[in-house]
Design a protein around this motif. Structure first.
Motif, PDB file in Angstrom:
ATOM      1  N   ALA A 232       0.826  -1.209   0.000  1.00  0.00           N
ATOM      2  CA  ALA A 232       0.000   0.000   0.000  1.00  0.00           C
ATOM      3  C   ALA A 232       0.857   1.253   0.000  1.00  0.00           C
ATOM      4  O   ALA A 232       0.528   2.252  -0.663  1.00  0.00           O
ATOM      5  N   LEU A 233       1.974   1.238   0.744  1.00  0.00           N
ATOM      6  CA  LEU A 233       2.872   2.389   0.768  1.00  0.00           C
ATOM      7  C   LEU A 233       3.533   2.626  -0.593  1.00  0.00           C
ATOM      8  O   LEU A 233       4.046   3.712  -0.856  1.00  0.00           O
ATOM      9  N   GLY A 234       3.528   1.613  -1.454  1.00  0.00           N
ATOM     10  CA  GLY A 234       4.057   1.783  -2.801  1.00  0.00           C
ATOM     11  C   GLY A 234       3.126   2.545  -3.731  1.00  0.00           C
ATOM     12  O   GLY A 234       3.544   2.950  -4.824  1.00  0.00           O
ATOM     13  N   ALA A 235       1.848   2.738  -3.331  1.00  0.00           N
ATOM     14  CA  ALA A 235       0.855   3.491  -4.118  1.00  0.00           C
ATOM     15  C   ALA A 235       0.804   3.033  -5.572  1.00  0.00           C
ATOM     16  O   ALA A 235       0.918   3.849  -6.500  1.00  0.00           O
ATOM     17  N   PRO A 236       0.586   1.750  -5.845  1.00  0.00           N
ATOM     18  CA  PRO A 236       0.605   1.278  -7.239  1.00  0.00           C
ATOM     19  C   PRO A 236      -0.560   1.789  -8.072  1.00  0.00           C
ATOM     20  O   PRO A 236      -0.431   1.927  -9.290  1.00  0.00           O
ATOM     21  N   VAL A 237      -1.721   2.055  -7.450  1.00  0.00           N
ATOM     22  CA  VAL A 237      -2.865   2.561  -8.209  1.00  0.00           C
ATOM     23  C   VAL A 237      -2.549   3.951  -8.755  1.00  0.00           C
ATOM     24  O   VAL A 237      -2.830   4.262  -9.915  1.00  0.00           O
ATOM     25  N   THR A 238      -1.946   4.782  -7.927  1.00  0.00           N
ATOM     26  CA  THR A 238      -1.541   6.123  -8.374  1.00  0.00           C
ATOM     27  C   THR A 238      -0.530   6.024  -9.507  1.00  0.00           C
ATOM     28  O   THR A 238      -0.612   6.763 -10.502  1.00  0.00           O
ATOM     29  N   LEU A 239       0.426   5.125  -9.366  1.00  0.00           N
ATOM     30  CA  LEU A 239       1.433   4.945 -10.416  1.00  0.00           C
ATOM     31  C   LEU A 239       0.777   4.499 -11.715  1.00  0.00           C
ATOM     32  O   LEU A 239       1.121   4.995 -12.797  1.00  0.00           O
ATOM     33  N   ALA A 240      -0.176   3.577 -11.613  1.00  0.00           N
ATOM     34  CA  ALA A 240      -0.855   3.093 -12.816  1.00  0.00           C
ATOM     35  C   ALA A 240      -1.651   4.206 -13.489  1.00  0.00           C
ATOM     36  O   ALA A 240      -1.641   4.333 -14.721  1.00  0.00           O
ATOM     37  N   LEU A 241      -2.330   5.031 -12.696  1.00  0.00           N
ATOM     38  CA  LEU A 241      -3.118   6.125 -13.265  1.00  0.00           C
ATOM     39  C   LEU A 241      -2.238   7.147 -13.974  1.00  0.00           C
ATOM     40  O   LEU A 241      -2.678   7.831 -14.900  1.00  0.00           O
ATOM     41  N   ARG A 242      -1.003   7.265 -13.550  1.00  0.00           N
ATOM     42  CA  ARG A 242      -0.090   8.243 -14.154  1.00  0.00           C
ATOM     43  C   ARG A 242       0.668   7.690 -15.356  1.00  0.00           C
ATOM     44  O   ARG A 242       1.295   8.461 -16.100  1.00  0.00           O
ATOM     45  N   THR A 243       0.617   6.381 -15.567  1.00  0.00           N
ATOM     46  CA  THR A 243       1.442   5.801 -16.631  1.00  0.00           C
ATOM     47  C   THR A 243       0.655   5.001 -17.665  1.00  0.00           C
ATOM     48  O   THR A 243       1.140   4.797 -18.767  1.00  0.00           O
ATOM     49  N   LEU A 244      -0.554   4.553 -17.342  1.00  0.00           N
ATOM     50  CA  LEU A 244      -1.312   3.746 -18.290  1.00  0.00           C
ATOM     51  C   LEU A 244      -1.790   4.584 -19.473  1.00  0.00           C
ATOM     52  O   LEU A 244      -2.046   5.785 -19.342  1.00  0.00           O
ATOM     53  N   PRO A 245      -1.948   3.963 -20.633  1.00  0.00           N
ATOM     54  CA  PRO A 245      -2.577   4.661 -21.766  1.00  0.00           C
ATOM     55  C   PRO A 245      -4.023   5.049 -21.428  1.00  0.00           C
ATOM     56  O   PRO A 245      -4.586   4.589 -20.443  1.00  0.00           O
ATOM     57  N   ARG A 246      -4.604   5.866 -22.275  1.00  0.00           N
ATOM     58  CA  ARG A 246      -5.905   6.464 -21.969  1.00  0.00           C
ATOM     59  C   ARG A 246      -6.987   5.420 -21.703  1.00  0.00           C
ATOM     60  O   ARG A 246      -7.711   5.519 -20.716  1.00  0.00           O
ATOM     61  N   ARG A 247      -7.135   4.433 -22.591  1.00  0.00           N
ATOM     62  CA  ARG A 247      -8.235   3.478 -22.437  1.00  0.00           C
ATOM     63  C   ARG A 247      -8.065   2.603 -21.198  1.00  0.00           C
ATOM     64  O   ARG A 247      -9.008   2.490 -20.400  1.00  0.00           O
ATOM     65  N   PRO A 248      -6.897   1.958 -20.968  1.00  0.00           N
ATOM     66  CA  PRO A 248      -6.749   1.196 -19.713  1.00  0.00           C
ATOM     67  C   PRO A 248      -6.907   2.061 -18.470  1.00  0.00           C
ATOM     68  O   PRO A 248      -7.428   1.598 -17.441  1.00  0.00           O
ATOM     69  N   ARG A 249      -6.456   3.325 -18.547  1.00  0.00           N
ATOM     70  CA  ARG A 249      -6.638   4.221 -17.408  1.00  0.00           C
ATOM     71  C   ARG A 249      -8.124   4.455 -17.135  1.00  0.00           C
ATOM     72  O   ARG A 249      -8.561   4.517 -15.997  1.00  0.00           O
ATOM     73  N   GLY A 250      -8.907   4.556 -18.197  1.00  0.00           N
ATOM     74  CA  GLY A 250     -10.352   4.716 -18.039  1.00  0.00           C
ATOM     75  C   GLY A 250     -10.983   3.485 -17.405  1.00  0.00           C
ATOM     76  O   GLY A 250     -11.889   3.601 -16.566  1.00  0.00           O
ATOM     77  N   TRP A 251     -10.503   2.300 -17.809  1.00  0.00           N
ATOM     78  CA  TRP A 251     -11.015   1.067 -17.196  1.00  0.00           C
ATOM     79  C   TRP A 251     -10.696   1.037 -15.700  1.00  0.00           C
ATOM     80  O   TRP A 251     -11.543   0.650 -14.885  1.00  0.00           O
ATOM     81  N   LEU A 252      -9.479   1.429 -15.351  1.00  0.00           N
ATOM     82  CA  LEU A 252      -9.087   1.439 -13.946  1.00  0.00           C
ATOM     83  C   LEU A 252      -9.925   2.442 -13.150  1.00  0.00           C
ATOM     84  O   LEU A 252     -10.360   2.151 -12.030  1.00  0.00           O
ATOM     85  N   MET A 253     -10.160   3.616 -13.715  1.00  0.00           N
ATOM     86  CA  MET A 253     -10.985   4.610 -13.035  1.00  0.00           C
ATOM     87  C   MET A 253     -12.403   4.094 -12.835  1.00  0.00           C
ATOM     88  O   MET A 253     -13.018   4.312 -11.782  1.00  0.00           O
ATOM     89  N   ALA A 254     -12.940   3.406 -13.853  1.00  0.00           N
ATOM     90  CA  ALA A 254     -14.285   2.835 -13.722  1.00  0.00           C
ATOM     91  C   ALA A 254     -14.324   1.792 -12.612  1.00  0.00           C
ATOM     92  O   ALA A 254     -15.297   1.711 -11.845  1.00  0.00           O
ATOM     93  N   LEU A 255     -13.260   0.995 -12.514  1.00  0.00           N
ATOM     94  CA  LEU A 255     -13.204  -0.010 -11.452  1.00  0.00           C
ATOM     95  C   LEU A 255     -13.124   0.648 -10.077  1.00  0.00           C
ATOM     96  O   LEU A 255     -13.799   0.219  -9.124  1.00  0.00           O
ATOM     97  N   ILE A 256     -12.318   1.699  -9.964  1.00  0.00           N
ATOM     98  CA  ILE A 256     -12.176   2.397  -8.686  1.00  0.00           C
ATOM     99  C   ILE A 256     -13.504   2.962  -8.209  1.00  0.00           C
ATOM    100  O   ILE A 256     -13.821   2.925  -7.010  1.00  0.00           O
ATOM    101  N   HIS A 257     -14.307   3.458  -9.140  1.00  0.00           N
ATOM    102  CA  HIS A 257     -15.580   4.092  -8.787  1.00  0.00           C
ATOM    103  C   HIS A 257     -16.764   3.133  -8.872  1.00  0.00           C
ATOM    104  O   HIS A 257     -17.916   3.573  -8.745  1.00  0.00           O
ATOM    105  N   SER A 258     -16.477   1.846  -9.083  1.00  0.00           N
ATOM    106  CA  SER A 258     -17.565   0.871  -9.203  1.00  0.00           C
ATOM    107  C   SER A 258     -18.182   0.552  -7.848  1.00  0.00           C
ATOM    108  O   SER A 258     -17.594   0.791  -6.791  1.00  0.00           O
ATOM    109  N   ARG A 259     -19.380  -0.009  -7.896  1.00  0.00           N
ATOM    110  CA  ARG A 259     -20.057  -0.414  -6.665  1.00  0.00           C
ATOM    111  C   ARG A 259     -19.275  -1.510  -5.945  1.00  0.00           C
ATOM    112  O   ARG A 259     -19.219  -1.543  -4.720  1.00  0.00           O
ATOM    113  N   LEU A 260     -18.655  -2.413  -6.730  1.00  0.00           N
ATOM    114  CA  LEU A 260     -17.862  -3.488  -6.122  1.00  0.00           C
ATOM    115  C   LEU A 260     -16.731  -2.925  -5.291  1.00  0.00           C
ATOM    116  O   LEU A 260     -16.485  -3.380  -4.158  1.00  0.00           O
TER     117      LEU A 260
END
Length: 308
Positions: free
Chosen positions: A99-127
């Motif tokens: 958790a201290l490595g903050a991998p989600v933040t790193l992914a949001l800053r480095t992923l291409p646009r479409r995968p980043r959108g998928w990750l954002m959708a997952l973060i804000h999902s009901r699950l």
């Protein structure tokens, strides 16, 4: 499992024997490679990434590898005390450092646009909101060890390699669901205010202590006749009751120690956040005061010009 050829356990020989698993090798290699690739992409375009976050992520991955593949992993089904060391590494140390490595933040800053959108959708999902709901993750974290040791699950993990590996994954996943929102470095749902984070951390301590004391004092052996049968085939093994008493002490002592360290980390984060917030408030007030002073000066100049 329960190999008669095992030599006596010794902490000095921790790295002298390894039990390598293909899923563990592939998983830890991918986790390390993808993270370092993300850091490299940031550096390549001139962005910075805190070195301490990279170190924490690598420590978490290495701790997982050591806990499952070194002599801790070799003896985790032979000595309950060794298993308990592994349990605490996987359920507390590994999730905290990952958790201290903050991998989600790193992914949001480095992923291409479409995968980043998928990750954002997952973060804000009901699950995601359900899996980070504070009362739920707290209940999972404090009750899952009881379910593990006081059901047929633990004996099944001793007898079946697949169940054994799934138990390792379970410990890391449940620990991550608990610690990730508490640390609050990644933009995931379930983030609590600092007083509630501290409260949840403090509330976990009695549960570890109570389970540890229970294991130390009970006469019924975990795993049924698994450890007595191993003791009969390997004379160097300690008495199963004594080993279970030691395991309970490890759970109690290490749980309190790691919980205290995590409490200090949270408290330091709280202090730094309060300092940053106070500085922001001061800058905002200074800006408002400067604007008011400038407006007053303009008004004085206007009145002076009108008088003339």
């Amino acid at each position: 499992m329960g190999d008669d050829a095992l030599a006596p356990w010794s902490l000095v020989d921790l790295f002298s024997r390894w039990e390598l698993s293909t899923p563990v090798l592939v998983g830890t290699t991918l986790a390390t490679g993808l993270y370092l690739f993300g850091v490299w992409r940031l550096m390549r375009r001139g962005d910075r990434w805190p070195v301490n976050r990279t170190i924490c992520w690598l420590v978490g991955v290495i701790a997982f590898f050591i806990a499952t593949s070194s002599e801790i992993g070799v003896y985790d089904d032979t000595l309950l005390s060794v298993h308990m060391v592994q349990h605490m590494i996987l359920s507390m140390l590994v999730p905290v450092f990952l958790a201290l490595g903050a991998p989600v933040t790193l992914a949001l800053r480095t992923l291409p646009r479409r995968p980043r959108g998928w990750l954002m959708a997952l973060i804000h999902s009901r699950l995601a909101k359900v899996l980070t709901f504070a009362p739920l993750v707290f209940a999972l974290y404090v009750l899952s060890p009881w379910a593990l040791y006081y059901s047929g699950w633990y004996r099944a993990s001793l007898e079946h390699p697949l169940v054994h590996e799934m138990m390792h994954v379970h410990l890391v996943v449940v620990g991550s669901l608990f610690f990730w929102p508490l640390l609050g470095l990644d933009p995931i749902p379930g983030r609590l205010t600092y007083p509630l984070r501290v409260l949840m951390t403090v509330l976990t301590l009695p549960f570890h202590a109570f389970l540890g004391v229970t294991l130390m004092n009970q006469t019924t052996l975990l795993g049924g006749d698994w450890y007595p049968e191993l003791h009969d085939s390997m004379a160097w093994l300690p008495d199963p009751s004594a080993d279970q008493h030691l395991a309970g002490g490890i759970l109690w002592g290490s749980g309190d120690a790691i919980g205290l360290i995590f409490f200090i980390v949270l408290f330091s984060q709280w202090v730094r956040a309060s300092i940053r917030e106070a500085a922001q408030v001061d800058r905002r007030l200074d800006l408002q005061e400067a604007r008011a002073r400038a407006a007053g000066e303009d008004s004085d100049r206007f009145r002076g010009a009108t008088t003339e």
